[in-house]
Structure formats: structure tokens, C-alpha cells
Design an enzyme around this catalytic site. Structure first.
Site, PDB file in Angstrom:
ATOM      1  N   ALA A  61       0.783  -1.061   0.065  1.00 29.06           N
ATOM      2  CA  ALA A  61       0.036   0.068  -0.030  1.00 29.06           C
ATOM      3  C   ALA A  61       0.946   1.424  -0.043  1.00 29.06           C
ATOM      4  CB  ALA A  61      -0.929  -0.007   1.245  1.00 29.06           C
ATOM      5  N   TYR A  62       1.949   1.246   0.860  1.00 25.07           N
ATOM      6  CA  TYR A  62       2.738   2.395   0.896  1.00 25.07           C
ATOM      7  C   TYR A  62       3.596   2.739  -0.399  1.00 25.07           C
ATOM      8  CZ  TYR A  62       6.805   5.478   2.371  1.00 25.07           C
ATOM      9  OH  TYR A  62       7.339   6.504   2.412  1.00 25.07           O
ATOM     10  N   CYS A  63       3.986   1.539  -1.106  1.00 26.13           N
ATOM     11  CA  CYS A  63       4.784   1.584  -2.337  1.00 26.13           C
ATOM     12  C   CYS A  63       3.858   2.283  -3.387  1.00 26.13           C
ATOM     13  CB  CYS A  63       5.528   0.247  -2.725  1.00 26.13           C
ATOM     14  SG  CYS A  63       6.492  -0.326  -1.688  1.00 26.13           S
TER      15      CYS A  63
END
Ligand SMILES: NC(=O)c1ccc[n+]([C@@H]2O[C@H](COP(=O)([O-])OP(=O)(O)OC[C@H]3O[C@@H](n4cnc5c(N)ncnc54)[C@H](OP(=O)(O)O)[C@@H]3O)[C@@H](O)[C@H]2O)c1
Length: 272
Positions: A144-146
């Protein structure tokens, strides 16, 4: 000449705090956004103008821009720095956490830029977005962060092109590992998600390693802040500034290593 004004989000720690210090030292008036009342005093002591801002409340942005217009009459630099890292196996992330990841890192910065556009146009100013090497190199347990940082890269490219005819410049910072509270906050969030019921329970050490990966051999935030300040002062504003451990090597690895080799390395690194 009138004092230039910068508005920076996420100034309680790490990169935002270092950017506040660097821009203050360079003679800017710095409006420094924090989420908690208690985080205002240290910034005030530095000479900044702290204000309360939650990136999850974009409805507050127009009033903020109006306050800056009333008090300063100008805004030269907007730095979208506030960000979170929602770490954990993608399918273990609750709907609200996924939404929060994209709201804080991607949607809110666009909306803040929109609210500030009249001021930025007037000053022929600069928007600085904080992306990440994670936008190039996707690792497990940080999907999700990437994805959010890959989106920041795309949004910054579009903004740069669309704002050029209005005289507003856009610079994207793509940090590698930078010393900050990011690893601690990400780890705290990941710990809350790790559960014996999850199919990824056997891989919890890898989840923990990824949540704290930003603090592996980190570069001091002040080094990054200086680099950003210098880039912001150039007449030929660069589109991208890279700084910090891994900020050059990791995108190259992601680009050039065969997919199978990269996957094998990442699976080994995170115990999959
Ligand atoms: N450190 C790294 O290695 C690294 C690498 C690449 C990119 N980045 C990016 O750099 C930026 C700054 O991170 P950092 O490393 O300095 O981490 P940090 O020390 O954890 O700082 C993050 C800042 O964002 C604020 N924030 C989080 N959620 C917010 C919200 N909903 N509304 C307003 N503010 C919010 C935090 O406030 P609170 O204190 O209230 O939580 C804090 O001030 C982030 O966009 C991050 O993705 C960091």
C-alpha cells in the site's frame, strides 16, 4: 524585498522538522503544520509559525490558505511532506487503513495544492512533493505504501506539466532511507495488524523488518533538507531530487535486475 513564505506539512519530526529548520535558516517565514497541540511549542521556539493540520481533513484546507493570505499576503513554497506508511501483508490491511494510506499520501497533497493555487500563482511559486524510492522498488509487506508513493510520482509529473503554463513549478523529492520517526510509526501500525489468525503469521519477522526498513543506515534528515533547499533556490528547478541511502541504487536495481532475480532477493530479505 518581502520575506518569502513556505508552508510545510508534517513538521513534528523527521524530514518536515529538518525542512522547517533549513527554510527558517534561509530566511523564510515557515508555516509548519502539525497534528498535535503539543508539537507546536518546539516549532514556535525555532521561530516557525506552527498550525494544526490533519491531512485527513481536506475540508480545512481552504480556510488555511485564507489564513496564509490574510497574514502573509503570499506563499512561495508549499511542501507536501506529511505521510504515513501502512505496512503489512496487503490482504491483511483493513479497508480504513488502505483508504487512510492513499488519502494522507496522495489525495490530500493534491487538495492542499488546489487550495494554495491562487497564492502560488501570484508568487510564481513552487510545490514540493515528497515521494520515495519505494515508489520505484515495491517490497512485500509495504504494497500500500509503495503504491501510494508511485502515485505521488505520477501526480507530481502531471502537476508539473499542468502548472507550468501558470508559472508554478513542481519539484518531487525521492528520498532513500532518512533518519526520522517513520520506522517507529510504521512498526507500531504493523504490530497492531500482526495476528496469529493471518496466513502471514509465520512471516511476521519479515513484516517487522520491512516496517523498520527506512531506518537501515539512514541519512540525517538535515542532509536531505539542505539538498531540497538548494534545489528550490535554483532558477532551473529540477523535476526530481534524490537524497539519502539507497535513493539512487534502489531505483536502478528495480529497473535493471531481471524480475525473477529481484523477486528472489526480496523474498530472501523478507523471509518469504
Ligand atoms: N524516512 C524515510 O526514510 C523516508 C523515505 C522516503 C520517503 N519518506 C517520506 O517523507 C515524509 C516524511 O516522513 P518522515 O520520514 O519524516 O517520517 P515521520 O518522522 O514519521 O514524519 C511524518 C510526519 O507526517 C505527519 N503526519 C502523519 N499523518 C498525518 C496526518 N493525517 N495529518 C497531518 N500530518 C500527518 C506526522 O505527524 P504526527 O507526528 O502527528 O504523526 C509527522 O509530522 C513522508 O511522506 C514519508 O513517506 C520518508
Amino acid at each position: 524585498m518581502r520575506t518569502p513564505v513556505a508552508l510545510i506539512t508534517g513538521c513534528s519530526s523527521g524530514i518536515g522538522l529538518a525542512l522547517s529548520q533549513a527554510f527558517l535558516k534561509a530566511g523564510y517565514r515557515v508555516w509548519a503544520g502539525v497534528r498535535k497541540e503539543a508539537d507546536q511549542a518546539p516549532l514556535q521556539a525555532l521561530g516557525a509559525r506552527p498550525f494544526l493540520l490533519d491531512m485527513q481533513k481536506p475540508e480545512d484546507f481552504p480556510a488555511l490558505a485564507e489564513r496564509v493570505a490574510t497574514f502573509e499576503g503570499r506563499l512561495d513554497v508549499l511542501i507536501n511532506n506529511a505521510g504515513i506508511g501502512v505496512m503489512g501483508p496487503l490482504l491483511d490491511l483493513p479497508h480504513e487503513r488502505l483508504q487512510q494510506q492513499f488519502l494522507v499520501n496522495c489525495v490530500a497533497p493534491v487538495q492542499l495544492a488546489r487550495a494554495c493555487l491562487p497564492l502560488l500563482r501570484q508568487s510564481q511559486g513552487l510545490v514540493i512533493n515528497i515521494g520515495s524510492v519505494s515508489g520505484y522498488l515495491t517490497t512485500p509487506f509495504a504494497g500500500a505504501y509503495c503504491a501510494s508513493k508511485a502515485a505521488v510520482h505520477a501526480l507530481s509529473d502531471a502537476l508539473r506539466l499542468e502548472l507550468a503554463p501558470l508559472g508554478v513549478r513542481v519539484l518531487e523529492v525521492q528520498p532513500g532511507a532518512i533518519a526520522s520517526d517513520f520506522g517507529a510509526s510504521s512498526s507500531q501500525g504493523a504490530e497492531q495488524l500482526i495476528s496469529e489468525q493471518s496466513p502471514w503469521w509465520p512471516f511476521r519477522d519479515g513484516i517487522r523488518a520491512r516496517a523498520n526498513a527506512s531506518q537501515d543506515k539512514p541519512t540525517p534528515a538535515a542532509v536531505l533538507a539542505q539538498r531540497v533547499l538548494r534545489a528550490s533556490q535554483r532558477s532551473d528547478t529540477p523535476a526530481i531530487v534524490r537524497a539519502g541511502y539507497g535513493s539512487r541504487s534502489l531505483p536502478l536495481l528495480a529497473q535493471w535486475l531481471p524480475r525473477r532475480v529481484l523477486d528472489a532477493l526480496l523474498r530472501r530479505r523478507f523471509g518469504l
